[in-house]
Design a protein around this motif. Structure first.
Motif, PDB file in Angstrom:
ATOM      1  N   ILE A   2     -42.610  12.263  -0.488  1.00  0.00           N
ATOM      2  CA  ILE A   2     -43.071  13.354   0.025  1.00  0.00           C
ATOM      3  C   ILE A   2     -41.805  14.407   0.535  1.00  0.00           C
ATOM      4  CG2 ILE A   2     -44.263  14.300   2.380  1.00  0.00           C
ATOM      5  CD1 ILE A   2     -45.712  11.653   2.580  1.00  0.00           C
ATOM      6  N   GLU A   3     -41.903  15.362   0.231  1.00  0.00           N
ATOM      7  CA  GLU A   3     -40.783  16.299   0.437  1.00  0.00           C
ATOM      8  C   GLU A   3     -41.243  17.573   1.287  1.00  0.00           C
ATOM      9  OE1 GLU A   3     -38.339  17.039  -2.995  1.00  0.00           O
ATOM     10  OE2 GLU A   3     -36.876  18.185  -1.858  1.00  0.00           O
ATOM     11  N   ALA A   5     -39.893  20.952   3.248  1.00  0.00           N
ATOM     12  CA  ALA A   5     -38.689  21.862   3.451  1.00  0.00           C
ATOM     13  C   ALA A   5     -38.921  23.116   4.262  1.00  0.00           C
ATOM     14  CB  ALA A   5     -38.222  22.200   2.162  1.00  0.00           C
ATOM     15  N   SER A  21     -37.760  19.911   8.091  1.00  0.00           N
ATOM     16  CA  SER A  21     -37.617  19.427   6.908  1.00  0.00           C
ATOM     17  C   SER A  21     -37.320  17.907   6.909  1.00  0.00           C
ATOM     18  CB  SER A  21     -36.244  20.032   6.229  1.00  0.00           C
ATOM     19  OG  SER A  21     -36.405  21.356   6.246  1.00  0.00           O
ATOM     20  N   PHE A  22     -37.797  16.987   5.774  1.00  0.00           N
ATOM     21  CA  PHE A  22     -37.670  15.639   5.866  1.00  0.00           C
ATOM     22  C   PHE A  22     -38.124  15.280   4.208  1.00  0.00           C
ATOM     23  CE2 PHE A  22     -41.578  15.901   8.095  1.00  0.00           C
ATOM     24  CZ  PHE A  22     -42.401  15.153   7.572  1.00  0.00           C
ATOM     25  N   LYS A  23     -37.610  14.177   3.921  1.00  0.00           N
ATOM     26  CA  LYS A  23     -38.194  13.471   2.535  1.00  0.00           C
ATOM     27  C   LYS A  23     -38.471  12.271   2.944  1.00  0.00           C
ATOM     28  CE  LYS A  23     -34.970  16.006  -0.370  1.00  0.00           C
ATOM     29  NZ  LYS A  23     -33.857  15.944  -1.214  1.00  0.00           N
ATOM     30  N   ILE A  24     -39.443  11.514   2.435  1.00  0.00           N
ATOM     31  CA  ILE A  24     -39.801  10.269   2.375  1.00  0.00           C
ATOM     32  C   ILE A  24     -40.107   9.505   1.210  1.00  0.00           C
ATOM     33  CG2 ILE A  24     -41.658   8.850   3.492  1.00  0.00           C
ATOM     34  CD1 ILE A  24     -42.707  11.076   5.286  1.00  0.00           C
ATOM     35  N   ASN A  25     -39.253   8.305   1.125  1.00  0.00           N
ATOM     36  CA  ASN A  25     -39.331   7.733  -0.223  1.00  0.00           C
ATOM     37  C   ASN A  25     -40.455   6.902  -0.419  1.00  0.00           C
ATOM     38  OD1 ASN A  25     -36.660   8.776  -0.838  1.00  0.00           O
ATOM     39  ND2 ASN A  25     -35.714   7.139   0.376  1.00  0.00           N
ATOM     40  N   GLU A  26     -40.941   6.469  -1.605  1.00  0.00           N
ATOM     41  CA  GLU A  26     -41.944   5.787  -1.908  1.00  0.00           C
ATOM     42  C   GLU A  26     -41.995   4.285  -1.163  1.00  0.00           C
ATOM     43  OE1 GLU A  26     -42.978   5.635  -5.945  1.00  0.00           O
ATOM     44  OE2 GLU A  26     -44.510   4.327  -5.840  1.00  0.00           O
ATOM     45  N   ASP A  64     -46.966  20.415  -5.474  1.00  0.00           N
ATOM     46  CA  ASP A  64     -46.845  21.531  -4.454  1.00  0.00           C
ATOM     47  C   ASP A  64     -48.123  21.690  -3.921  1.00  0.00           C
ATOM     48  OD1 ASP A  64     -44.604  23.865  -3.099  1.00  0.00           O
ATOM     49  OD2 ASP A  64     -46.771  24.559  -3.339  1.00  0.00           O
ATOM     50  N   THR A 182     -47.013   4.402   0.930  1.00  0.00           N
ATOM     51  CA  THR A 182     -46.031   5.360   1.449  1.00  0.00           C
ATOM     52  C   THR A 182     -46.929   5.639   2.843  1.00  0.00           C
ATOM     53  OG1 THR A 182     -45.081   6.145  -0.232  1.00  0.00           O
ATOM     54  CG2 THR A 182     -44.734   7.287   1.701  1.00  0.00           C
ATOM     55  N   ASP A 211     -33.750  11.635  13.191  1.00  0.00           N
ATOM     56  CA  ASP A 211     -34.378  11.084  11.987  1.00  0.00           C
ATOM     57  C   ASP A 211     -33.562   9.866  11.677  1.00  0.00           C
ATOM     58  OD1 ASP A 211     -35.003  10.617   9.434  1.00  0.00           O
ATOM     59  OD2 ASP A 211     -34.963  12.623   8.807  1.00  0.00           O
TER      60      ASP A 211
END
Ligand code: ADP
Ligand code: MG
Length: 348
Positions: A2-3, A5, A21-26, A64, A182, A211
């Motif tokens: 998940i990204e 922005a 804004s954040f990113k989540i890894n699998e 997207d 996730t 975070d």
């Protein structure tokens, strides 16, 4: 996986989500923590495609949300704050109905049976949803999110309104689901995200304020308050401490040792002022009996980030404006007006 922005959501002039804004890894279990009204549900609704952002981007699995909403939605199982349950259906009828809505190309019966076993609702499959307890209803809500085997689960305050036993059961279920999914879980309760999540994002008034893993948050955000026990005149000690470089704020707390005064000194970011503090007080002729540091607990960090610092701290400091009236001894001029009020003003 998940990204997100530079996400914004405006309702008229009110900005509910500001530049998130954040990113989540699998495979991560992320806790989305913040007080009521912080913008958690709004952000989750945008990630799941239920709300459109005012601006910013959301990508899930490389797709997207605006350009490929169906690809994104097929990868997400969503449990909204109010589970979308039909009270007059049985659990099985409801899950079949959700399966058909999601247009999934796998055999229906074994898939639903597997989910029911996983979330432990196989014993209530033929009961009407309206006759289930809140804990079971929440499990049915999680079951509908699992229909179609989405890689991502988004759970908005999944334990609200449950009794303590049900809360533990649902938390354990989420932890178990986190091994194969996730997960984003929102909550306004710190202990909840601490119990379940590997990583925490703290959101307040629409903005991300922290975070990291619980350990990182404690390490990075904990400014070490110093308590110093001194013998001498209160005002003179306070002004001597205030003269030390790197002191942000000081307050007096009740001393347990007769004849001495205890001051809690908050340094500016990461400054180690212990030696300087001892030197200064010594040079001015005060007797320093003790000086010790206390790391902030994650709870104290959370409360300070969301503007409820010390709101229910047992060790709540007293502030004095003069010899008799409440006041804070504050280092910088510009802080002096709101320093005393910060304890109470933003409590909700
Ligand atoms: P949380 O889930 O963290 O409690 P929400 O995302 O539900 O917070 O809400 C964030 C803020 O946006 C709140 O102040 C809320 O009142 C406001 N808000 C939410 N939805 C709307 C709406 N449709 N119109 C106006 N304001 C809204
Ligand atoms: Mg909410």
């Amino acid at each position: 996986m998940i990204e997100v922005a530079n996400l914004y959501k405006r309702y008229g002039n009110f900005v509910a989500v500001k530049d998130v804004s954040f990113k989540i890894n699998e495979g991560e279990i992320l806790g989305f923590l913040g007080p009521n009204g912080a913008g958690k549900s709004t952000t989750m609704n945008i990630i799941t495609g239920y709300l459109s952002p005012t601006s910013g981007k959301v990508g899930v699995g490389g797709f997207d949300i605006i350009e490929n909403p169906n690809e994104v939605k097929s990868r997400i199982g969503y449990l909204p704050e109010q589970p979308p349950l039909y009270m007059d259906m049985t659990v099985r009828e409801y899950l079949y109905f959700i399966f058909d809505l999601k247009k999934i190309n796998i055999p229906r019966t074994p898939h639903i049976e597997e989910i029911c076993r996983l979330v432990k609702i196989d014993d209530v499959c033929d009961r009407l949803i309206k006759n289930l307890s809140k804990g079971y209803r929440q499990r049915v809500g999680i079951a509908q999110a699992l229909v179609g085997n989405p890689a991502v689960l988004i759970l908005d305050e999944p334990t609200v309104g449950l009794d303590p036993k049900q809360i533990i059961e649902i938390r354990n279920l989420i932890k178990q689901l986190g091994k194969t999914h996730t997960v984003i879980l929102s909550s306004h309760i710190l202990s909840e995200v601490q119990a379940v999540c590997e990583r925490i994002i703290i959101i307040n008034k629409g903005e991300i304020v922290a975070d990291g893993t619980p350990e990182q948050l404690a390490d990075n955000l904990s400014h070490k308050d110093i308590t110093v026990r001194v013998i001498g005149d209160r005002e003179e000690i306070a002004s001597a401490i205030n003269a030390v470089d790197g002191v942000k704020e000081i307050s007096q707390i009740k001393s347990v040792e007769p004849g001495s005064l205890d001051f809690v000194v908050e340094p500016t970011d990461s400054a180690d002022i212990r030696a300087e503090l001892l030197n200064t007080l010594g040079k001015k002729g005060f007797q320093v009996l003790e000086l010790w540091c206390k790391n902030m607990s994650l709870e104290e960090i959370y409360l300070s980030l969301v503007g409820e610092k010390n709101s229910d701290s047992e060790n709540k400091s007293e502030c004095y404006t003069d010899q008799s009236e409440p006041k804070c001894f504050v280092k910088s001029e510009e802080n002096s007006e709101d320093a005393c009020e910060s304890d109470t003003q933003e409590e909700q």
